[in-house]
Design an enzyme around this catalytic site. Structure first.
Site, PDB file in Angstrom:
ATOM      1  N   SER A  22      -2.517  23.185  11.341  1.00 28.64           N
ATOM      2  CA  SER A  22      -2.092  21.896  11.091  1.00 28.64           C
ATOM      3  C   SER A  22      -0.780  21.123  11.740  1.00 28.64           C
ATOM      4  CB  SER A  22      -1.152  22.674   9.541  1.00 28.64           C
ATOM      5  OG  SER A  22      -0.036  24.134   9.076  1.00 28.64           O
ATOM      6  N   HIS A 155       0.775 -14.312 -18.198  1.00 25.50           N
ATOM      7  CA  HIS A 155      -0.398 -15.371 -17.328  1.00 25.50           C
ATOM      8  C   HIS A 155      -1.185 -15.987 -16.448  1.00 25.50           C
ATOM      9  CE1 HIS A 155      -1.819 -13.650 -21.876  1.00 25.50           C
ATOM     10  NE2 HIS A 155      -0.454 -13.995 -22.258  1.00 25.50           N
ATOM     11  N   SER A 276      -2.235 -17.731  13.288  1.00 28.75           N
ATOM     12  CA  SER A 276      -3.245 -16.885  12.335  1.00 28.75           C
ATOM     13  C   SER A 276      -4.271 -17.422  13.783  1.00 28.75           C
ATOM     14  CB  SER A 276      -4.610 -18.351  11.950  1.00 28.75           C
ATOM     15  OG  SER A 276      -5.745 -18.466  12.225  1.00 28.75           O
ATOM     16  N   ASN A 284       1.892 -17.001   7.597  1.00 24.59           N
ATOM     17  CA  ASN A 284       0.688 -16.309   6.839  1.00 24.59           C
ATOM     18  C   ASN A 284       2.065 -15.632   6.606  1.00 24.59           C
ATOM     19  OD1 ASN A 284      -1.689 -17.582   7.233  1.00 24.59           O
ATOM     20  ND2 ASN A 284      -2.570 -16.631   8.705  1.00 24.59           N
ATOM     21  N   GLU A 289       1.524  -8.912   2.431  1.00 22.29           N
ATOM     22  CA  GLU A 289      -0.053  -8.532   1.951  1.00 22.29           C
ATOM     23  C   GLU A 289       0.082  -6.774   2.227  1.00 22.29           C
ATOM     24  OE1 GLU A 289      -2.730 -12.507   2.496  1.00 22.29           O
ATOM     25  OE2 GLU A 289      -1.248 -11.681   4.543  1.00 22.29           O
ATOM     26  N   TYR A 316      -1.146  31.351  -2.958  1.00 21.28           N
ATOM     27  CA  TYR A 316      -0.954  30.790  -1.957  1.00 21.28           C
ATOM     28  C   TYR A 316      -2.202  30.305  -1.457  1.00 21.28           C
ATOM     29  CZ  TYR A 316      -1.010  28.524   2.291  1.00 21.28           C
ATOM     30  OH  TYR A 316      -1.414  27.597   3.380  1.00 21.28           O
ATOM     31  N   LYS A 324       0.560  18.117   2.988  1.00 23.63           N
ATOM     32  CA  LYS A 324       1.780  17.432   3.900  1.00 23.63           C
ATOM     33  C   LYS A 324       0.997  16.583   4.174  1.00 23.63           C
ATOM     34  CE  LYS A 324       2.546  21.943   5.955  1.00 23.63           C
ATOM     35  NZ  LYS A 324       2.026  22.493   4.679  1.00 23.63           N
TER      36      LYS A 324
HETATM   37  N1  ARG Z   1      -0.114  26.153   7.830  1.00 25.55           N
HETATM   38  C1  ARG Z   1      -0.291  26.709   5.929  1.00 25.55           C
HETATM   39  C2  ARG Z   1       0.644  25.683   5.557  1.00 25.55           C
HETATM   40  O1  ARG Z   1       1.008  24.442   5.989  1.00 25.55           O
HETATM   41  C3  ARG Z   1       1.689  27.903   6.140  1.00 25.55           C
HETATM   42  C4  ARG Z   1       1.059  28.937   5.550  1.00 25.55           C
HETATM   43  C5  ARG Z   1       0.210  29.576   5.958  1.00 25.55           C
HETATM   44  N2  ARG Z   1      -0.018  30.225   5.174  1.00 25.55           N
HETATM   45  C6  ARG Z   1      -1.016  31.364   5.133  1.00 25.55           C
HETATM   46  N3  ARG Z   1      -1.237  32.425   4.867  1.00 25.55           N
HETATM   47  N4  ARG Z   1      -2.211  31.477   6.349  1.00 25.55           N
HETATM   48  O2  ARG Z   1      -0.144  26.035   4.352  1.00 25.55           O
END
Ligand code: ARG
Length: 459
Positions: A22, A155, A276, A284, A289, A316, A324
């Protein structure tokens, strides 16, 4: 090999690493992560779980990492699973083995929940501040055009005359509810999850209240399983953002309509208009928009997260990492839309005469003529029918109400008298003098109220 893969013999598959990382998006949480870690280290020292020197070495290291990231000197290694591991890994390099003590009594599961809550608390205050900014712009435009009248529509057909300020203040009300909603979401976001550990709590004598006060939280979470798997606060932001974008898309749509040649009721400032590439005459409303268009992606993020969380077992699950990108995009889209629309509204030029003229065409005073007959003793439903027949007669003759002779009126009801010509756009507006109505007096009161709300929120 990463320090959390010690039980494995094999190195991770490159694609799997990339797929699960991530870091490309959660690096945005670095400041919140470091703030959380510094508070955690200080708490561990206060509780005698690590020594004061160890806490100092950790916090110094974390502070220098924050600087590295801010100055663009931090090496975000592709193999780091997320921002939490990237920072912890770097802490080993800058502070040495003491870094290994930071994760005492903590899991990434409560850590990521904390970071996201810290992020969202900030995002909510930015959102409400920008909502106030747009409210301010609407109130300013309403104040500058207090006497401008326009057709009110149902309307999308001309219905009854109203004040432009009344129409603009309708959006003030919508945005006011949005502010309330976001503040409500803030209450449930303002909960400190650290101390939940991976899922079951932690086996150390930690001080969760201290953490909450260090990090500026109002409360601590009450169930460790819930705390690491709850993303309701993200969903709420997404839902509130969706409703808010829906309001903004309606405002944007009206600006688009009003700036069309057919309505010709407002003129966009050149700074907020586009040309344009092919047609040289075009001006425009692309900004409006896109405000309308971006509403779609925000709705999408709400649905995506609802679908992601559906039927997830406690606690979890890695699915939750998908929370995210959508959140960040919704926050960015909403903040940008609020800001750009404020500028656009502030610089909008109202074509008052065209709006006024639009109220004089057609039969926008039909309700007022029915009300006129009611005042002379007719029942409303009868009066409605009389005026309906009068409208078809006038249409057939190609004349407006004010162009009809008194004896023509009287063919439809003997109750019509010379004072029927005193039914005008102005009298129609003035008559709607109930709280929340479009009469000058009511709109002036609504404007004063709106200004007070904005003023109070600044203080
Ligand atoms: N990168 C993970 C997330 O965004 C963080 C938590 C990770 N926890 C785990 N047990 N791998 O959710």
């Amino acid at each position: 090999m990463s320090h959390i893969r010690k039980r494995f013999d094999k190195s991770p598959n490159e694609l799997a690493v990339k797929y699960t990382s991530s870091l490309p998006f959660d690096r945005r949480l670095y400041g919140h992560d470091i703030r959380g870690s510094i508070a955690h280290a200080r708490m561990l020292a206060r509780q005698g779980i690590i020594s004061a020197q160890e806490a100092l070495a950790i916090t110094k290291g974390l502070t220098s990492i924050a600087e590295e990231i801010e100055q663009g000197r931090f090496n975000f290694k592709a193999e780091a699973e997320d921002i939490h591991m990237a920072i912890e890994g770097r802490l080993f390099e800058v502070a040495g083995e003491v870094a290994g003590k930071l994760h005492t009594a903590r899991s990434r599961n409560d850590q990521v929940a904390l970071d996201l809550r810290l992020f969202l608390k900030e995002a909510i205050s930015q959102t409400t501040a920008r909502l106030r900014g747009l409210q301010q712009a609407l109130v300013g435009l309403a104040e500058d055009n207090q006497d401008v009248v326009m057709p009110g529509y149902t309307h999308l057909q001309p219905a009854q005359p109203i004040l432009l300020a009344h129409h603009l203040l309708a959006y003030f009300e919508m945005l006011e509810r949005d502010v309330e909603r976001f503040n409500c979401c803030l209450k449930r976001t303002d909960v400190m999850p650290l101390g939940s550990g991976a899922l079951a709590g932690v086996a150390y004598n930690i001080d969760r209240e201290f953490l909450a006060s260090e990090l500026g939280f109002g409360r601590i979470s009450q169930n460790s399983l819930d705390a690491v798997s709850d993303r309701d606060f993200v969903l709420e932001y997404q839902a509130d953002a969706s409703i808010c974008m829906m309001h903004l898309s309606r405002l944007a749509e009206e600006i688009i309509l009003w700036s069309s040649a057919e309505f010709d009721s407002v003129e966009l400032d050149e700074a907020y208009a586009t040309g344009s590439s092919l047609m040289p005459q075009k001006k425009n409303p692309d900004v409006a928009e896109l405000a309308r268009g971006k509403t779609g992606r925000v709705y999408g993020h709400l649905m995506a997260l609802l679908a992601t969380l559906k039927a997830l077992p406690l606690a979890y699950n890695r699915d939750m990492q998908e929370d995210k990108e959508g959140l960040f995009d919704s926050v960015d889209s909403l903040l940008a839309t609020l800001e750009v629309l404020s500028g656009l509204v502030k610089t909008l030029k109202v074509k008052a005469e065209n709006m006024q003229r639009a109220t004089e065409q057609g039969y926008i005073l039909a309700t007022d003529l029915a009300d006129y007959l009611v005042k002379k003793g007719e029942a409303f439903r009868q009066a409605h029918g009389i005026v309906a027949r009068l409208v078809s007669y006038a249409l057939e003759k190609g004349r407006l109400f004010k162009e009809l002779k008194l004896d023509e009126y009287q063919r439809f009801s003997p109750l019509f008298e010379p004072d029927v010509y005193r039914v005008t756009v102005a009298s129609s507006i003035a008559a709607r003098d109930t709280v929340g109505g479009t009469a000058q007096k009511q709109v002036a009161r609504a404007l004063a109220r709106a200004k007070k709300i904005i003023g109070d929120s600044k203080g």
